[in-house]
Every structure is written in C-alpha cells, then in structure tokens.
Design a protein around this motif. Sequence first.
Motif, PDB file in Angstrom:
ATOM      1  N   THR B  10     -13.177 -53.396  20.763  1.00 57.40           N
ATOM      2  CA  THR B  10     -13.083 -52.005  20.334  1.00 57.40           C
ATOM      3  C   THR B  10     -12.150 -51.934  19.127  1.00 57.40           C
ATOM      4  O   THR B  10     -11.044 -52.430  19.187  1.00 57.40           O
ATOM      5  CB  THR B  10     -12.479 -51.130  21.454  1.00 57.40           C
ATOM      6  N   PRO B  11     -12.622 -51.342  18.038  1.00 55.65           N
ATOM      7  CA  PRO B  11     -11.749 -51.263  16.874  1.00 55.65           C
ATOM      8  C   PRO B  11     -10.473 -50.509  17.242  1.00 55.65           C
ATOM      9  O   PRO B  11     -10.514 -49.470  17.877  1.00 55.65           O
ATOM     10  CB  PRO B  11     -12.574 -50.451  15.859  1.00 55.65           C
ATOM     11  N   ALA B  12      -9.362 -51.069  16.898  1.00 57.88           N
ATOM     12  CA  ALA B  12      -8.099 -50.472  17.241  1.00 57.88           C
ATOM     13  C   ALA B  12      -7.498 -49.808  16.019  1.00 57.88           C
ATOM     14  O   ALA B  12      -7.279 -50.450  15.006  1.00 57.88           O
ATOM     15  CB  ALA B  12      -7.154 -51.543  17.768  1.00 57.88           C
ATOM     16  N   ALA B  13      -7.298 -48.507  16.132  1.00 57.68           N
ATOM     17  CA  ALA B  13      -6.716 -47.778  15.006  1.00 57.68           C
ATOM     18  C   ALA B  13      -5.207 -47.890  15.083  1.00 57.68           C
ATOM     19  O   ALA B  13      -4.519 -46.986  15.516  1.00 57.68           O
ATOM     20  CB  ALA B  13      -7.154 -46.323  15.060  1.00 57.68           C
ATOM     21  N   THR B  14      -4.688 -49.040  14.742  1.00 61.94           N
ATOM     22  CA  THR B  14      -3.253 -49.223  14.864  1.00 61.94           C
ATOM     23  C   THR B  14      -2.724 -50.117  13.764  1.00 61.94           C
ATOM     24  O   THR B  14      -3.439 -50.976  13.248  1.00 61.94           O
ATOM     25  CB  THR B  14      -2.893 -49.832  16.236  1.00 61.94           C
ATOM     26  N   ALA B  15      -1.466 -49.888  13.450  1.00 56.38           N
ATOM     27  CA  ALA B  15      -0.802 -50.733  12.456  1.00 56.38           C
ATOM     28  C   ALA B  15      -0.417 -52.078  13.064  1.00 56.38           C
ATOM     29  O   ALA B  15      -0.015 -52.991  12.361  1.00 56.38           O
ATOM     30  CB  ALA B  15       0.436 -50.019  11.930  1.00 56.38           C
ATOM     31  N   GLU B 315       4.927 -46.983  19.530  1.00 58.86           N
ATOM     32  CA  GLU B 315       4.842 -45.640  20.130  1.00 58.86           C
ATOM     33  C   GLU B 315       3.475 -45.006  19.821  1.00 58.86           C
ATOM     34  O   GLU B 315       2.826 -44.444  20.711  1.00 58.86           O
ATOM     35  CB  GLU B 315       5.982 -44.768  19.577  1.00 58.86           C
ATOM     36  N   ALA B 316       3.045 -45.131  18.576  1.00 59.70           N
ATOM     37  CA  ALA B 316       1.769 -44.523  18.178  1.00 59.70           C
ATOM     38  C   ALA B 316       0.594 -45.184  18.919  1.00 59.70           C
ATOM     39  O   ALA B 316      -0.310 -44.498  19.413  1.00 59.70           O
ATOM     40  CB  ALA B 316       1.586 -44.650  16.666  1.00 59.70           C
ATOM     41  N   TRP B 317       0.620 -46.500  19.016  1.00 62.62           N
ATOM     42  CA  TRP B 317      -0.474 -47.214  19.684  1.00 62.62           C
ATOM     43  C   TRP B 317      -0.505 -46.889  21.177  1.00 62.62           C
ATOM     44  O   TRP B 317      -1.559 -46.637  21.762  1.00 62.62           O
ATOM     45  CB  TRP B 317      -0.340 -48.716  19.447  1.00 62.62           C
ATOM     46  N   GLU B 318       0.658 -46.896  21.796  1.00 61.91           N
ATOM     47  CA  GLU B 318       0.693 -46.592  23.234  1.00 61.91           C
ATOM     48  C   GLU B 318       0.240 -45.151  23.492  1.00 61.91           C
ATOM     49  O   GLU B 318      -0.387 -44.862  24.510  1.00 61.91           O
ATOM     50  CB  GLU B 318       2.102 -46.824  23.789  1.00 61.91           C
ATOM     51  N   HIS B 319       0.540 -44.266  22.557  1.00 61.07           N
ATOM     52  CA  HIS B 319       0.104 -42.881  22.723  1.00 61.07           C
ATOM     53  C   HIS B 319      -1.417 -42.797  22.659  1.00 61.07           C
ATOM     54  O   HIS B 319      -2.051 -42.049  23.413  1.00 61.07           O
ATOM     55  CB  HIS B 319       0.750 -41.988  21.660  1.00 61.07           C
ATOM     56  N   GLU B 320      -1.985 -43.604  21.771  1.00 61.83           N
ATOM     57  CA  GLU B 320      -3.448 -43.628  21.678  1.00 61.83           C
ATOM     58  C   GLU B 320      -4.068 -44.199  22.965  1.00 61.83           C
ATOM     59  O   GLU B 320      -5.068 -43.687  23.465  1.00 61.83           O
ATOM     60  CB  GLU B 320      -3.853 -44.468  20.465  1.00 61.83           C
ATOM     61  N   LEU B 321      -3.441 -45.261  23.495  1.00 68.04           N
ATOM     62  CA  LEU B 321      -3.921 -45.832  24.759  1.00 68.04           C
ATOM     63  C   LEU B 321      -3.829 -44.800  25.881  1.00 68.04           C
ATOM     64  O   LEU B 321      -4.728 -44.677  26.716  1.00 68.04           O
ATOM     65  CB  LEU B 321      -3.086 -47.060  25.143  1.00 68.04           C
ATOM     66  N   THR B 400      -4.915 -53.124  25.315  1.00 65.39           N
ATOM     67  CA  THR B 400      -6.052 -52.747  24.459  1.00 65.39           C
ATOM     68  C   THR B 400      -6.919 -51.713  25.177  1.00 65.39           C
ATOM     69  O   THR B 400      -6.814 -51.531  26.393  1.00 65.39           O
ATOM     70  CB  THR B 400      -6.944 -53.976  24.172  1.00 65.39           C
ATOM     71  N   LYS B 401      -7.782 -51.096  24.391  1.00 60.75           N
ATOM     72  CA  LYS B 401      -8.707 -50.121  24.994  1.00 60.75           C
ATOM     73  C   LYS B 401      -9.704 -50.822  25.927  1.00 60.75           C
ATOM     74  O   LYS B 401     -10.158 -50.237  26.895  1.00 60.75           O
ATOM     75  CB  LYS B 401      -9.443 -49.347  23.906  1.00 60.75           C
ATOM     76  N   ASP B 405     -10.788 -49.963  29.742  1.00 58.81           N
ATOM     77  CA  ASP B 405     -12.160 -49.969  30.269  1.00 58.81           C
ATOM     78  C   ASP B 405     -12.260 -50.837  31.525  1.00 58.81           C
ATOM     79  O   ASP B 405     -12.942 -50.480  32.484  1.00 58.81           O
ATOM     80  CB  ASP B 405     -13.145 -50.484  29.212  1.00 58.81           C
ATOM     81  N   ALA B 406     -11.574 -51.986  31.518  1.00 63.36           N
ATOM     82  CA  ALA B 406     -11.591 -52.876  32.692  1.00 63.36           C
ATOM     83  C   ALA B 406     -10.966 -52.167  33.887  1.00 63.36           C
ATOM     84  O   ALA B 406     -11.459 -52.274  35.019  1.00 63.36           O
ATOM     85  CB  ALA B 406     -10.836 -54.168  32.383  1.00 63.36           C
ATOM     86  N   LEU B 407      -9.897 -51.426  33.647  1.00 65.58           N
ATOM     87  CA  LEU B 407      -9.262 -50.654  34.725  1.00 65.58           C
ATOM     88  C   LEU B 407     -10.236 -49.621  35.284  1.00 65.58           C
ATOM     89  O   LEU B 407     -10.406 -49.494  36.502  1.00 65.58           O
ATOM     90  CB  LEU B 407      -7.993 -49.956  34.195  1.00 65.58           C
ATOM     91  N   VAL B 408     -10.886 -48.906  34.378  1.00 68.58           N
ATOM     92  CA  VAL B 408     -11.796 -47.835  34.812  1.00 68.58           C
ATOM     93  C   VAL B 408     -12.966 -48.435  35.612  1.00 68.58           C
ATOM     94  O   VAL B 408     -13.342 -47.910  36.660  1.00 68.58           O
ATOM     95  CB  VAL B 408     -12.290 -47.015  33.599  1.00 68.58           C
ATOM     96  N   ARG B 409     -13.510 -49.550  35.146  1.00 69.34           N
ATOM     97  CA  ARG B 409     -14.598 -50.214  35.888  1.00 69.34           C
ATOM     98  C   ARG B 409     -14.118 -50.617  37.288  1.00 69.34           C
ATOM     99  O   ARG B 409     -14.827 -50.442  38.277  1.00 69.34           O
ATOM    100  CB  ARG B 409     -15.071 -51.471  35.149  1.00 69.34           C
ATOM    101  N   ALA B 410     -12.903 -51.129  37.358  1.00 67.06           N
ATOM    102  CA  ALA B 410     -12.369 -51.561  38.655  1.00 67.06           C
ATOM    103  C   ALA B 410     -12.183 -50.366  39.587  1.00 67.06           C
ATOM    104  O   ALA B 410     -12.454 -50.446  40.785  1.00 67.06           O
ATOM    105  CB  ALA B 410     -11.048 -52.302  38.449  1.00 67.06           C
TER     106      ALA B 410
END
Lengths: 147, 419
Positions: B10-15, B315-321, B400-401, B405-410
């Motif tokens: 998944t493309p990650a919009a992060t620095a 902080e920005a990446w974790e907020h996106e997650l 990562t996103k 997804d792996a969490l949600v599938r589980a």
Amino acid sequence: MNDLRDLYQEIILDHNKNPRNFKKLDDADRAAEGYNPLCGDHYWFYVKLDGEKIVDVGFHGAGCAISKSSASVMTSMAKGHTKDEFESVFQLFRSMITGESKFDEETLGKLAAFQGVCEHPSRVKCAILPWHTLHGALAGEAKATTE
Amino acid sequence: MASPAELLATPAATALDLARLRDDFPILSTKVHGRQLVYLDNAATSQKPRQVLERMRVYYEQENSNVHRGVHELSERATAAFEGARSRVRAFVNAKEVREIVFTRGTTESINLVAQSWGHANVRAGDEIVISTIEHHSNIVPWQMLCAATGATLRVIPVNDRGELELDAYRELLSAKTKLVAIGHVSNALGTINPVREMIAMAHSAGALVLVDGAQAVPHLRVDVQALDADFYVFSGHKMYGPTGIGILYGKAALLEAMPPWMGGGDMISSVTLERSTWNVIPYKFEAGTPNIADAIGLAAAIDYLESAGIENVEAWEHELLAYATAKLSAVPGLRLVGTAANKAAVISFVLDSAHPHDIGTIVDQEGVAIRTGHHCAQPAMNRFGVPATARASFALYNTKDEVDALVRAIEHVVEIFG
C-alpha cells in the motif's frame, strides 16, 4: 487454522454461547468467587448439597469462552455426583489441561473438548479457574484466584 | 509469507522510509505460528532497532566499567557515555539543565520516587492529590499509598464517554488543598491525549504541582517540559525503542534540590561517617548504587534513532495509521471502539459483541498478529466503560497499513468463529 479449531471446538463455542446452569442459587449451601486478575475472568459458583452429594450447582459472572464453557461443562458434570467424585474428575481435568498426562477420549468424555488448551499456556488458567473455585467452594473456601 | 516489499504494497503517504526503518528492527521479520509477525503491542513495549542494540554491544565490549568511580581510562569512557546519555535526554525533552534528569528503572519507579520523597516531605493530612479515572495503575497506586500513609485524600477527574477528561470537573476539584496533580499525557488504555499544558496552568493557578506520566507520549509526539511547565515529567526507555530497565524522572531543579533522598547507598552521598552522611548534589542524590549504565546509553541511542526518523514525521504517520485502522475496524460488525477522543494517539481499544478480548487475542495471535488483551493496568478506566477488558492495537513508527489490514482480517476471522 487447525490449531484454532482444536482450541475452539464446537462444544466450547456452544457452551460459551448457551452456558448451562448459568444461574444464582438462592438456597446454596456453599458459594465461592473465582477471579483471574490477569484477564478479568470473574465468576461466582453456588452449590446445593445433600450430605456428600451435589444436588444442584450454578454460576454467573463474565469471562472468556474458555473459562465460561469450562464452567458450564463442569457444572453439568458435577450435578448429581458426590464431592469425592467431583474431586477425582477435577484431578483428571487438571492433569489433562496442564499437559501432565494424556488420556483417551473415552475417559475424558466431554472434557476432551478442552485438550487443545494445554497447547496455549496463557489460557490454561482460564480453563481451570472454574474448577479451582468449585473445588474451593466444596472445601468451604469463599475465594479462589488463579494467581 | 509476505516479504517486506509486499507488506509495504500500500503506498504510504509518509516522509518516513518505511522499508528502511523496518529493516532496522530484526524482530519484525520473525515468524510466529508460521506467519509473518504483525506487532501491534507497542504501547506495552516497542521493538528495538539495531542501532540501539549495537550501541549497547559496543558499550559492553569497549567501554564497560563503573561510572563516577575510577580514574582509569575505561571508567572515564563509561562515565562520559553515561553522562552523555543524560545530556541527550535533557535535549530530547528540552529540560533547562542536565541535573534535572534523574535515571530510574522506568516510569513506575520515577512516580514512586516522587511519591515517596517529595510526597512524604510535603503532603499532610487534609491535603489532596488529584489523578484521573484513566490513569495507569502506576499513576494510581503510589498516590493511594501516599494518601494512606499521610491521611491525604485522593480526588479523581472524571472522563466523558469518549474517554476525554472533564476539565470543568477538574477545575472544581482544584483548591488550596490540592498539593499535586498526577496525570498521564497519553492514556495507554484509550489513546486519549490529555491537554496537559492547559491542565498544568490550571493546577499552578491553584498552587498545586503537576507530575505528568509521559510513558505513552514520548515515543509519539514532541515533548517540551519547559513549554508544558511540568514540575515532574516521567517516562520509560522501553516504549520508545530503547531497552527495558531504564527510565527518566525530570524534575525542576529547585524541587529536586529540596527533596530528601529516596534510596541510600553509594554515589548518592557527599560524605559518610558512621554518625551521619551528607547528600550528593542532584541528580546523583537520587541515584544510589551502580546505575543501569548500558541501558541509559541504549536510551540515548534510541533518542538519536527517533530524532533521525523525525518525531514530527512519526507523529504524522502514526496519525494516518490511526485514522485508517479506526475506519477499517469500525466497519467490522459487532465491534465497538472504547475511547474515541477527538485528540488521540495511535492506540485503539475495542471489544466485540461475540467474543471476549482474551479469545480475540488468542485467535489473532494464531495469524501472527500481536495485540494486547486485558485491563491494560487501567482497571478504573475499564470499570468506567463497563468492560472487564478490551483488545488493544497500538502502533509504532514501523507499522504499515497492510499490517492494519492483517489485523482486520484476523478480527473478521474471530467474528466468523464466534458468529
């Protein structure tokens, strides 16, 4: 996923969804509280005795599927038996769940559903909490924890 | 078996350069139950990058010696590295002076130090200590012990249904009797980021001091103890990519100087005769015995690591997650989020209608997903929300996103089993 089906067998899922003897006995001769501080499994057990015989047993409270189904199966098995008979099944269950001994399915009966638990050390306490508590109630103790 | 490249599909919009960062954490390539590990228990403890492990190895191989003792070369090296770590921590939280940084074993020990030392010197019968409903046990029990010993009273800030502290009720609790407010910066159980700056200003207006439990804040957001005007700020190394067994007590110099020592022993004294002893200056007055030298140095390496990733980027990446995981999990039938504050760190607590958190934990573990289940050492918070326990996913800079997804599938698998 075989591992999971070994742990969460149909009997366990059924007893979790529809626990048997899930009631408080107002005229109980013995009662005890069982608590697992690690995961919050928390139950109360009630026993009605006629001499040495367990004539009725009930429980209520909340916890995970393993603890609740264990309580449900245990109470179904205990009803109508003597305290000594319960104790010998308790010993069998304990030695099975901790992986100390292997038993054939015939000896275990319904308890065989819990065989998979010994593969999950963090869940052994869940399965055994109801048994410890009822054992304690019969011995006249008011509280049991898994710690 | 997903390769790191697939995990990052998944493309990650992060620095952040996630592929490179993940490579720094050897444990992330571990398999559990034959599946790729998805580690989402970072609020319990984060994983450690090679840079930290390597720095500690170098210390033990090339610098190991006791500190503040010998005149030999190794002792000089060890002391320089250990005191260098203290300076690194000072800069990290922007303390005014290096001597305001005390090394402890962790957040819990830091809080107990303040409760025992400052508390017993300053708190009397009739005084009040203010905490909140959603504190970790480590920020409840030491104050209960202090109150029991002194006759002081513990007052508790309530939370609303989203898990946010009720500031109007907090204002009402503050009075001339309030000696100390002890609050978490970020709730470990719910993720709520408390408005500590505002709360500190309110406490100071009432003449009370404030201790902030920053264990869940420092890995995720920029902390400036001077900007906050915190009197005490405490945290652990192991939740911020550092080793276990090392923690920090920041205290304003004047407060630390006025406090009696907590533990007695070597290093914390100025002189000892058999009749009496005099105390060393701060911070050494609070560091009796040989300190945890290697882990202090490891903590400094963890700070370097976090700063090189850029804490604002983290902080920005974790907020996106958080936003992504919140949206995905909310769509799971029968799932209820516990803790929905407007201002949250990347911690998601939830319960399912059909399955107990402990069962959720076991099932997702079989799919390689590590989450925490239980009361999270925050039983009063669980009681407030009427649950005995929750399942909790908590994120770090390397998540990562696809792991979400792996969490949600589980979790969907849990729902399937428990119907």
